[in-house]
Design an enzyme around this catalytic site. Sequence first.
Site, PDB file in Angstrom:
ATOM      1  N   GLY A  33     -33.415  13.247 -30.460  1.00  9.33           N
ATOM      2  CA  GLY A  33     -32.185  13.996 -30.741  1.00  9.33           C
ATOM      3  C   GLY A  33     -31.393  14.183 -29.454  1.00  9.33           C
ATOM      4  N   HIS A  34     -32.080  14.626 -28.402  1.00 12.97           N
ATOM      5  CA  HIS A  34     -31.419  14.774 -27.101  1.00 12.97           C
ATOM      6  C   HIS A  34     -30.883  13.429 -26.612  1.00 12.97           C
ATOM      7  CE1 HIS A  34     -34.505  18.141 -26.836  1.00 12.97           C
ATOM      8  NE2 HIS A  34     -33.380  18.792 -26.624  1.00 12.97           N
ATOM      9  N   GLY A 144     -25.339  18.975 -30.072  1.00 16.99           N
ATOM     10  CA  GLY A 144     -25.854  18.472 -31.338  1.00 16.99           C
ATOM     11  C   GLY A 144     -25.362  19.293 -32.517  1.00 16.99           C
ATOM     12  N   GLN A 150     -24.339  27.209 -32.759  1.00 17.23           N
ATOM     13  CA  GLN A 150     -24.178  27.088 -31.306  1.00 17.23           C
ATOM     14  C   GLN A 150     -22.924  26.265 -30.991  1.00 17.23           C
ATOM     15  OE1 GLN A 150     -27.404  26.388 -28.283  1.00 17.23           O
ATOM     16  NE2 GLN A 150     -26.757  24.276 -28.551  1.00 17.23           N
ATOM     17  N   VAL A 173     -30.252  13.998 -35.439  1.00 20.85           N
ATOM     18  CA  VAL A 173     -31.239  12.917 -35.531  1.00 20.85           C
ATOM     19  C   VAL A 173     -32.462  13.470 -36.264  1.00 20.85           C
ATOM     20  CG1 VAL A 173     -32.706  11.322 -34.233  1.00 20.85           C
ATOM     21  CG2 VAL A 173     -30.411  11.877 -33.399  1.00 20.85           C
TER      22      VAL A 173
HETATM   23  P1  AMP Z   1     -32.068  22.185 -26.836  1.00 19.73           P
HETATM   24  O1  AMP Z   1     -32.832  21.478 -25.765  1.00 19.73           O
HETATM   25  O2  AMP Z   1     -32.859  22.476 -28.059  1.00 19.73           O
HETATM   26  O3  AMP Z   1     -31.273  23.358 -26.308  1.00 19.73           O
HETATM   27  O4  AMP Z   1     -30.976  21.134 -27.327  1.00 19.73           O
HETATM   28  C1  AMP Z   1     -30.074  20.535 -26.427  1.00 19.73           C
HETATM   29  C2  AMP Z   1     -28.988  19.846 -27.202  1.00 19.73           C
HETATM   30  O5  AMP Z   1     -29.576  18.828 -28.023  1.00 19.73           O
HETATM   31  C3  AMP Z   1     -28.240  20.787 -28.138  1.00 19.73           C
HETATM   32  O6  AMP Z   1     -26.852  20.470 -28.111  1.00 19.73           O
HETATM   33  C4  AMP Z   1     -28.851  20.484 -29.472  1.00 19.73           C
HETATM   34  O7  AMP Z   1     -27.986  20.732 -30.556  1.00 19.73           O
HETATM   35  C5  AMP Z   1     -29.136  18.998 -29.353  1.00 19.73           C
HETATM   36  N1  AMP Z   1     -30.167  18.602 -30.308  1.00 19.73           N
HETATM   37  C6  AMP Z   1     -31.391  19.146 -30.492  1.00 19.73           C
HETATM   38  N2  AMP Z   1     -32.039  18.551 -31.508  1.00 19.73           N
HETATM   39  C7  AMP Z   1     -31.202  17.597 -32.001  1.00 19.73           C
HETATM   40  C8  AMP Z   1     -31.283  16.650 -33.058  1.00 19.73           C
HETATM   41  N3  AMP Z   1     -32.357  16.552 -33.834  1.00 19.73           N
HETATM   42  N4  AMP Z   1     -30.217  15.845 -33.268  1.00 19.73           N
HETATM   43  C9  AMP Z   1     -29.101  15.943 -32.501  1.00 19.73           C
HETATM   44  N5  AMP Z   1     -28.969  16.810 -31.479  1.00 19.73           N
HETATM   45  C10 AMP Z   1     -30.000  17.636 -31.234  1.00 19.73           C
END
Ligand code: AMP
Length: 282
Positions: A33-34, A144, A150, A173
Site C-alpha cells: 500500500g505504501h 492513501g 485522514q 491496495v
Molecule cells: P501509515 O504508515 O499507516 O501512516 O500510512 C502512510 C500512508 O500510506 C497513508 O497515506 C496511508 O493512507 C497510506 N496507506 C496505508 N495503507 C494503504 C493501502 N492499503 N493502500 C493505499 N495506501 C495506503
Amino acid sequence: MRISTTVDEVRETRRALPDPLGLVPTMGALHDGHLALVRRARAENAAVAVSIFVNPTQFTSTDDFGNYPRDTERDITVLASEGVDLVVLPTVEQIYPAGHSTIVDVGPIARTFEGAARPGHFTGVATVVTMLLNIVQPQTAYFGQKDAQQLAVVRRLVADLALPVEIVPVPTVRDTDGVALSSRNVLLSPSARSAAAAIPQALADVRAAWDASERDAAQLREALRQRLRAEPQITIDYATLVAPASFIECDGIIHGDALVIVAVIADGIRLIDNLHLVDMIE
Ligand code: AMP
C-alpha cells in the site's frame, strides 16, 4: 539515497534535490500500500522523499504506540530499491523538541468517527503533516484513500492554511481476499485475519445495493452492517455513509456521491476501510 535524521540535515539535502519533489509521509513497516504511493510519487516527480516517523501525538491511550510495528532496516532497503532520493527519519526529539507547544486543530471533521474513537488523533496527524510539509517543502504529497478521513483532514488543512502543496490521493491496495493492506494486519491472529474479510464483503454488499439503484441512506447502512454483524470475531465501531469532504453522516435519499466508512475491532486491533459510491447517471 540519503537518510536524514535531523531537521537541518533534511533541509540541506532537500535543497540539493530537483523540483518537483513528491513527499510520501508514512509510519514505516512498509507494505505494498505504501509502495503504491511511493511509485506514484516516483512517476510524477523529479525527486521523491519518504518520511518514516511513528508519531506519538497521533496515538491515544487506546492505541498502543509501543506495539506499533517497526522495521526500519527493511524499510530502508525497500525504499532504496524503489529509487527514493531522501528518507526522512527523524527522532521524536527532532520533531517535538522541548518547548514544542503549537498544535493544528482542523475543526469538526477531526472530531467525528476516527476522531471520536481516538480523541486528539487528527490534531496529532495535522500537526506532524504541517511540520513535515514545512521541513521538506514538497510540491506534491501522497496520501492513501484507505485513510479517507485522514485524507479529508489533510485536504482541509492545506486549503485552510493555504499551504503551497498539491495533495494526491492514491487508491487503496488490497490483499487477495479484499482486505485493505495495513501495517496493523500483522498484529492479527490468523482467525481474526480471516474474519477481517467480512469488511470488503460488506463493502461489496453496499456497492451491490447502490448499483441496484438503492439511494436511501438507512437501507444502504443496513446492507453494509448485515455481514459485519454476522461475523462473531469482529465488533463494529461504526459502519455508515458520509459526505466525502465533510464526513457529515448521510440521511434520507442520497444525491450525487457518498463515502461508505467502516471501523471494526478484531482481536483488539482497529481496522478501517471505505468505499466511494459515485452516481454514474448524469
Ligand atoms: P501509515 O504508515 O499507516 O501512516 O500510512 C502512510 C500512508 O500510506 C497513508 O497515506 C496511508 O493512507 C497510506 N496507506 C496505508 N495503507 C494503504 C493501502 N492499503 N493502500 C493505499 N495506501 C495506503
